[in-house]
Design an enzyme around this catalytic site. Structure first.
Site, PDB file in Angstrom:
ATOM      1  N   CYS A  59       0.834  -1.209   0.000  1.00  0.00           N
ATOM      2  CA  CYS A  59       0.000   0.000   0.000  1.00  0.00           C
ATOM      3  C   CYS A  59       0.868   1.258   0.000  1.00  0.00           C
ATOM      4  O   CYS A  59       1.652   1.495   0.928  1.00  0.00           O
ATOM      5  CB  CYS A  59      -0.922  -0.019   1.218  1.00  0.00           C
TER       6      CYS A  59
ATOM      7  N   CYS B 216       0.298   3.554   2.952  1.00  0.00           N
ATOM      8  CA  CYS B 216       0.903   2.998   4.163  1.00  0.00           C
ATOM      9  C   CYS B 216       2.394   3.352   4.220  1.00  0.00           C
ATOM     10  O   CYS B 216       2.934   3.662   5.287  1.00  0.00           O
ATOM     11  CB  CYS B 216       0.727   1.485   4.204  1.00  0.00           C
TER      12      CYS B 216
END
Length: 392
Positions: free
Chosen positions: A50, A53
């Protein structure tokens, strides 16, 4: 040779410092569920692939270091939600990254901006007691200086206090809650009866009335903002949870004009002078520039201008003619309230098709994520891009 030794020494020091920082954030595994119960945890549930993230990672390390440095009881961790998907599911993780503060049997979602200061403030607020005592006038005045909006329960044991404690436990994710005796209040504050729940903001105070306002939770949720705000995408996301319509003066603060100042002043006056009429249904403020608004309506509003957004059904309202006076602005707001104003947008099937096409065009043209509509952002977390588990 000396230069080589110096380089090696610097590398060792840097590695040690890096390890020290990383030590403030603990990697969590499937044993976490059983070992967490005696501590308060702030956890980042992430996916290794991600992108958002990865952007959060350095901020998360700073959060861990700051909470450790300040002596906070909050422990900071991170969990790979793809490796421990069962555990993530048990904690209600639906996308990445998800930030939760875990306190006993309770789990609090963080929905704010992903900055170190905002996350640390959230952790310290939620980790403490849901209701904090204000034992003296001096402490009360100190808190008034620190907070733009202050909720206070005044009085002794009562059913209202029980409701207040429940609401505080629910809404501590957004704001602080306090309790005080009548003697701790400023002398200028006069309450008709006790017990009472009071909100202090905008240089004055307002008292909760169950018969007029309905549930205490709903009242607190609507009163947790100042009457007039500088509004951005994240603020709109938060305002969407109040159920209020949002009246905005769209201006250019980088190139202020007399017209911009006049519209901004009119909105401010309405927010203050017509609070009794409009506060239950409207939030007032201004927004710098029209880029974000344009992305919401898939069109273009002039700068300066006034627009009203309905965040619950994705509609918006524009005045039929330029707003020149206070009377015109009040008339426009009333027309939205009584349903006579022309509504644009909406969340119907055709409008959603237009949104898909608009977002696709924006992506092709290389526009950044901020040009996504607020209705999409509100399905994300904290006004920040948020990847659902089934997105790749």
């Amino acid at each position: 040779m000396a230069e080589v030794k110096a380089s090696l020494l610097c590398a060792v020091v840097a590695a040690c410092l890096s390890s020290a920082v990383l030590a403030f954030v603990e990697d969590l595994d499937d044993t976490f569920k059983d070992t967490r119960v005696n501590d308060i945890w702030l956890v980042d549930f992430y996916a290794p692939w991600c992108g958002y993230c990865k952007k959060l990672e350095p901020v998360w390390q700073e959060v861990g270091a700051e909470l450790k440095r300040s002596g906070s009881p909050v422990r900071v961790g991170k969990m790979d939600a793809t490796a421990y998907s069962g555990m993530a599911s048990e904690f209600g993780v639906r996308g990445y990254p998800t930030i939760k503060l875990l306190k006993g049997d309770l789990a609090y979602n963080y929905k704010g901006p992903r900055t170190k200061d905002d996350i640390v403030e959230f952790a310290n607020r939620v980790a403490g007691p849901a209701v904090r005592a204000l034992p003296s006038k001096q402490m009360f005045e100190h808190m008034m200086k620190r907070h733009d909006v202050l909720f206070v329960y005044v009085g002794g044991v009562s059913p209202l206090k029980e409701k207040y404690n429940d609401v505080a436990s629910e809404l501590i994710v957004y704001t602080y809650f306090f309790s005080a005796s009548e003697e701790s209040l400023p002398e200028s504050v006069t309450l008709p009866e006790l017990p009472a729940v009071v909100v202090f903001k905008d240089g004055t105070y307002f008292t909760y009335n169950e018969y007029e306002e309905g549930s205490l939770s709903s009242w607190v949720n609507k009163e947790r903002f100042q009457g007039y705000l500088q509004i951005d995408g994240f603020t709109l996301y938060e305002l969407g949870e109040t159920g209020k319509l949002v009246a905005i003066a769209v201006i250019d603060e980088k190139d202020p004009t007399e017209e911009s100042g006049r519209l901004k002043a009119l909105i401010q006056r309405v927010a203050k002078e017509y609070r009794e009429h409009f506060n239950r249904d409207f939030q007032f403020g201004h927004m710098d520039g029209n880029d974000y608004i344009n992305s919401l309506i898939m069109g273009e509003v002039t700068v300066p201008s006034v627009i009203i957004l309905n965040t619950s059904n994705e509609q918006y309202f524009l005045p039929r003619e330029p707003i020149e006076t206070m009377e015109q602005l009040v008339q426009f707001i009333n027309s939205v309230l009584n349903g006579s104003a022309q509504a644009y947008g909406g969340d119907g099937f055709i409008q959603r098709l237009k949104r898909v096409a608009f977002d696709a065009k924006s992506t092709v043209m290389g526009t950044c994520w901020q040009t996504m509509d607020m209705w999409t952002v509100m399905e994300k977390q904290g006004g920040t891009p948020y990847l659902m588990m089934n997105e790749v």
